[in-house]
Design a protein around this motif. Structure first.
Motif, mmCIF file in Angstrom:
data_model
loop_
_atom_site.group_PDB
_atom_site.id
_atom_site.type_symbol
_atom_site.label_atom_id
_atom_site.label_comp_id
_atom_site.label_asym_id
_atom_site.label_seq_id
_atom_site.Cartn_x
_atom_site.Cartn_y
_atom_site.Cartn_z
ATOM 1 N N THR A 168 -4.204 4.379 -4.089
ATOM 2 C CA THR A 168 -4.050 3.196 -3.248
ATOM 3 C C THR A 168 -4.217 1.922 -4.087
ATOM 4 O O THR A 168 -4.803 1.957 -5.177
ATOM 5 N N SER B 9 0.828 -1.213 0.000
ATOM 6 C CA SER B 9 0.000 0.000 0.000
ATOM 7 C C SER B 9 0.858 1.256 0.000
ATOM 8 O O SER B 9 0.608 2.199 -0.756
ATOM 9 N N GLU B 10 1.887 1.275 0.828
ATOM 10 C CA GLU B 10 2.777 2.447 0.907
ATOM 11 C C GLU B 10 3.515 2.667 -0.414
ATOM 12 O O GLU B 10 3.655 3.798 -0.881
ATOM 13 N N LYS C 212 1.065 3.789 -3.297
ATOM 14 C CA LYS C 212 0.657 5.183 -3.054
ATOM 15 C C LYS C 212 1.803 6.146 -3.363
ATOM 16 O O LYS C 212 1.602 7.221 -3.940
#
Length: 290
Positions: free
Chosen positions: A233, A223-224, A227
């Motif tokens: 996301t 996710s990080e 993003k």
């Protein structure tokens, strides 16, 4: 803090008065003729252009870029563009494509999709003389088809021409990518692998945890990373591809919504209907009739 405004085809149509196909495609003869915003804008479309003279400088997500004659530029969706500076003699042809129309066109060409993902972080590429000529030809042919409302297959024809143009543009991106292959960052590589997995598996899998497991990383790290690279996301990317698949099935097949529900691995029609409405703004049956 003031909210960042979106830039989309509808807004650009009002400013430019150029050739357009519904709210899916807009051709601008010279992007300098479109009034520049005096503040940052988030792109809600995809812009593809060719600089023919002069110079343009701008920032994308705070990174500065410049475009010179014989260079193509791509501004992808969800980027924040700001700090425009155009030379007095700047000229550029520009195609503006809606996100949905773009993904409809390239949905079955996974390598092309990966190359356009690469261009998100490498948006300026050199065109040789032959490639410039080809781009200008595409521009003129597509514009002539946009103005030909008598053709029953107008949109399908334009979609096919755009796909051909994207193949040629992808070859330019591929050449640039080959030159920078060794310098590709780990986040870029993970993002590219993630999108490829989503394209291949979105009909059956919508869980971020499943994609993270295939990549041998944690859902949090995935996710990080996604993003960081794309400003979206993993769930947004998954929803985008799932929704596109449903839209294509609704418009291009005679399958019932019950059959589509099964194809897309939803537990029931009600769940699919709610999911689709949340992402598209209307029910599947209403979308099919629209």
């Amino acid at each position: 803090m003031e909210k960042i405004q979106d830039t989309n085809i509808q807004i650009l149509k009002q400013c430019s008065g150029e050739n357009c196909l519904d709210n899916d495609l807009l051709l601008i003869n010279n992007i300098k003729d479109v009034p520049l915003p005096d503040s940052a804008r988030r792109t809600n479309c995809i812009m593809i252009g060719l600089c023919t003279q002069g110079e343009a400088r701008y920032s994308v997500d705070t990174r500065e870029f410049s475009v010179h004659p014989n260079e193509a530029f791509i501004v992808s969706e969800r980027h924040i563009i700001d700090n425009f500076h155009l030379s007095h003699d700047f000229e550029a042809l520009c195609m503006v494509v809606s996100i949905n129309f773009f993904h409809e066109i390239i949905r079955n060409v996974s390598e092309m999709s990966a190359l356009f993902l690469y261009s998100r972080n490498h948006p300026v590429m050199h065109y040789d003389e032959k490639e410039q000529h080809i781009f200008k030809n595409y521009f003129e042919v597509i514009r002539s088809r946009i103005t030909d409302n008598s053709n029953h297959f107008q949109k399908d024809l334009i979609r096919t021409l755009m796909l051909a143009m994207f193949y040629d543009l992808s070859n330019v991106i591929y050449r640039a990518k080959q030159g920078n292959e060794k310098s590709q960052s780990r986040p870029d590589a993970i993002f590219t692998q993630f999108i490829k997995l989503v394209e291949d598996n979105c009909r059956q899998e919508r869980r971020v945890s499943w994609y993270a497991k295939q990549l041998c990383i944690t859902p949090k790290y995935l996710s990080e990373t996604v993003k960081q690279v794309s400003r979206r996301t993993p769930n947004e990317w998954i929803d985008n591809y799932v929704t596109l698949e449903i839209r294509v099935l609704l418009k291009n097949t005679t399958k019932s919504i019950k059959e589509i529900t099964k194809d897309m691995n939803f537990p029931n029609q009600s769940f699919l209907g709610k999911y689709f409405k949340e992402n598209v703004g209307m029910s599947p049956s209403k979308y099919r009739k629209s």
